[in-house]
Design a protein around this motif. Structure first.
Motif, short mmCIF file in Angstrom:
data_model
loop_
_atom_site.label_atom_id
_atom_site.label_comp_id
_atom_site.label_asym_id
_atom_site.label_seq_id
_atom_site.Cartn_x
_atom_site.Cartn_y
_atom_site.Cartn_z
N HIS A 36 0.62 -1.09 -0.01
CA HIS A 36 -0.10 -0.04 0.11
C HIS A 36 1.00 1.35 0.00
N VAL A 37 0.33 2.50 -0.67
CA VAL A 37 1.31 3.66 -0.69
C VAL A 37 0.31 4.63 -0.36
N THR A 38 0.59 5.50 0.73
CA THR A 38 -0.05 6.71 1.39
C THR A 38 0.52 7.67 0.65
N GLN A 39 -0.25 9.14 0.79
CA GLN A 39 0.27 10.19 0.25
C GLN A 39 0.73 11.00 1.09
N PHE A 40 0.50 11.24 2.38
CA PHE A 40 0.95 12.09 3.47
C PHE A 40 -0.69 12.64 3.98
N LEU A 41 -0.69 13.12 5.36
CA LEU A 41 -1.57 13.12 5.99
C LEU A 41 -2.41 14.47 5.32
N ASP A 42 -1.80 15.37 4.86
CA ASP A 42 -2.72 16.67 4.37
C ASP A 42 -3.07 16.23 2.88
N ARG A 43 -2.58 15.27 2.19
CA ARG A 43 -3.13 14.82 0.88
C ARG A 43 -3.98 13.89 0.81
N ASP A 44 -4.21 13.14 2.11
CA ASP A 44 -5.14 12.02 2.20
C ASP A 44 -6.32 12.46 3.07
N THR A 45 -6.48 13.75 3.42
CA THR A 45 -7.78 14.04 4.01
C THR A 45 -8.37 15.45 3.58
N ASP A 46 -9.29 15.96 4.02
CA ASP A 46 -9.95 17.26 3.66
C ASP A 46 -8.82 18.12 3.98
N PRO A 47 -8.51 19.07 3.06
CA PRO A 47 -7.66 20.24 3.30
C PRO A 47 -7.87 21.00 4.69
N GLY A 48 -9.06 21.38 5.03
CA GLY A 48 -9.70 22.08 6.15
C GLY A 48 -9.31 21.43 7.35
N PHE A 49 -9.43 19.95 7.39
CA PHE A 49 -9.18 19.28 8.47
C PHE A 49 -7.71 18.97 8.72
N ALA A 50 -6.85 18.97 7.92
CA ALA A 50 -5.44 19.11 7.85
C ALA A 50 -4.95 20.35 8.45
#
Length: 434
Positions: free
Chosen positions: A386-400
């Motif tokens: 599995h490859v993840t992107q980074f928290l601020d790419r994998d979630t809503d920008p406002g939440f990040a």
């Protein structure tokens, strides 16, 4: 340093736009500038032209993608490419309006959640049929990162780079250190480094985002890939005991982290590794920017160690940059032809001749020209389930930008207050992910 988006490839500073325009014109590839939403006007239906929305606005990566597109023109049978370049951060700020207006035929973006966000709104072109032709160029993990909620593909990967635990080989050889395979071995190593007078783990949080990488590693090592991406997509509860375990584990590691992290940027932390004052640093491979050329071969890394045997080290954080297609491109045939070309090894390796901070996503790309760090990065990414992107790419920008950033900062300030931190993050997630 020019500020860059967390989780994306760092971009070095470069000169005036007029100079770039002249260089691009000299290369035979037209460059446009200005407001993204206004300039993304498509090719006007010209069957011999494709427009290209570009977010690589700094000199090194901009020259690199220009070279790749110039090579496409040379073998495309008469197609020309017009580049519409926008400053990296402004591109991201304006992309929603851009996609709802008249976007370029092919446009730069990021895999994972950020790609799915626009695909789910029907704002980008379905590339599933194209993937029937190019799927063999990519690993299953990269296909997964290019797939939206409807099971279709809307993205073509181009380059990426891994996060890992970096160290200087010469220092470790001198001290007799070995790469840890488990969390307990990591703690034992950090304890030894501390007794040897080193800062075990370089750390910085002044810019708000670096600690997100630590959270990511701990979460998918403890709870697995699916829980991680579901949590960041608002499908799991931040007050879940599994999230609490992540922060409790981080609390165990905090005494080994460089002190006063909230007043330090990542460049300073990387310099402490370069100066052999710190023994390890969890970051993306771009930290090599802080190493002189003569010392870059002394830099090595390992994936974050196993915590839960159920998940092992099957997930790697490796932000993926690539391209989408407009929902209704002015030149759909030309757009698909360009995207098919960008999926091949040739343009990716052309790009890497100018920018060696990343690796090609095509699994058959010739890595013989890679430096030692690139070779290892490519191997680690290739072998990931599995490859993840980074928290601020994998979630809503406002939440990040709000909940995640502030929550991690509060945790670092007071790790005993984790229950309050997680309640705040959970409350904000409920408001954002409705």
């Amino acid at each position: 340093m020019v500020r860059y988006t967390p989780g994306s490839t760092p971009l070095p500073h470069f000169g005036r736009r007029a100079m770039l325009r002249a260089m691009l014109a000299g290369a035979g590839v037209a460059a446009a500038s200005g407001v993204l939403s206004a300039c993304g006007s498509g090719s006007g239906g010209d069957p011999n032209a494709v427009t290209f929305g570009n977010n690589l606005s700094d000199q090194v990566p901009k020259d690199a993608i220009t070279a790749a597109l110039k090579a496409f023109e040379g073998q495309s049978g008469g197609l020309s490419v017009t580049i519409n370049t926008k400053q990296h951060e402004q591109y991201q700020e304006q992309i929603n309006n851009y996609l709802q207006g008249k976007p370029d035929d092919v446009l730069a973006w990021f895999a994972g959640y950020r790609m799915r966000f626009f695909a789910d709104q029907g704002l980008t072109g379905d590339l599933t049929d194209l993937w029937g032709k190019i799927g063999g160029n990519y690993s299953d993990a990269l296909k997964q990162a290019s797939t939206a909620s409807d099971g279709k593909q809307y993205f073509v990967p181009f380059t990426n780079y891994p996060w890992g635990v970096f160290y200087r080989k010469s220092l470790w050889q001198e001290r007799g250190y070995a790469e840890p395979k488990t969390l307990d071995e990591l703690v034992a190593l950090a304890t030894k480094m501390k007794s040897d007078g080193l800062v075990p783990i370089a750390f910085a949080q002044k810019q708000g985002w670096p600690g997100m990488g630590t959270f990511d590693q701990l979460n998918f090592r403890i709870n697995g890939y699916q829980f991680h991406v579901d949590l960041l997509a608002g499908k799991e509860d931040w007050q879940d005991k599994r999230v609490k375990e992540v922060f409790d584990t981080w609390k165990r590691l905090l005494p080994f982290h460089q002190e006063n992290a909230l007043g330090r940027d990542w460049q300073e932390a990387a310099q402490s590794l370069q100066q052999k004052k710190s023994g390890m640093y969890l970051l993306g491979s771009f930290l090599g920017q802080q190493f002189p050329d003569a010392e870059k071969d002394d830099l090595d890394f390992f994936p974050f160690p196993e915590i839960n045997p159920e998940h092992g080290t099957d997930t790697v954080e490796a932000p993926i940059d690539g391209y989408m297609m407009a929902k209704k491109p002015a030149n759909s045939e030309g757009a698909l032809k360009l995207l098919e070309y960008l999926s091949t090894a040739e343009p990716q390796l052309t790009y890497l001749k100018s920018d060696s901070s990343v690796v090609a996503t095509n699994k058959d790309a010739d890595t013989s020209g890679y430096n030692s760090l690139q070779k290892k990065a490519a191997e680690v990414i290739k072998n990931a389930k599995h490859v993840t992107q980074f928290l601020d790419r994998d979630t809503d920008p406002g939440f990040a930008s709000e909940a995640a950033t502030n929550g991690i900062i509060e945790f670092i300030k007071n790790p005993d207050n984790v229950d309050s931190v997680l309640k705040g993050m959970a409350d904000q997630a409920k408001n954002i992910f409705k």
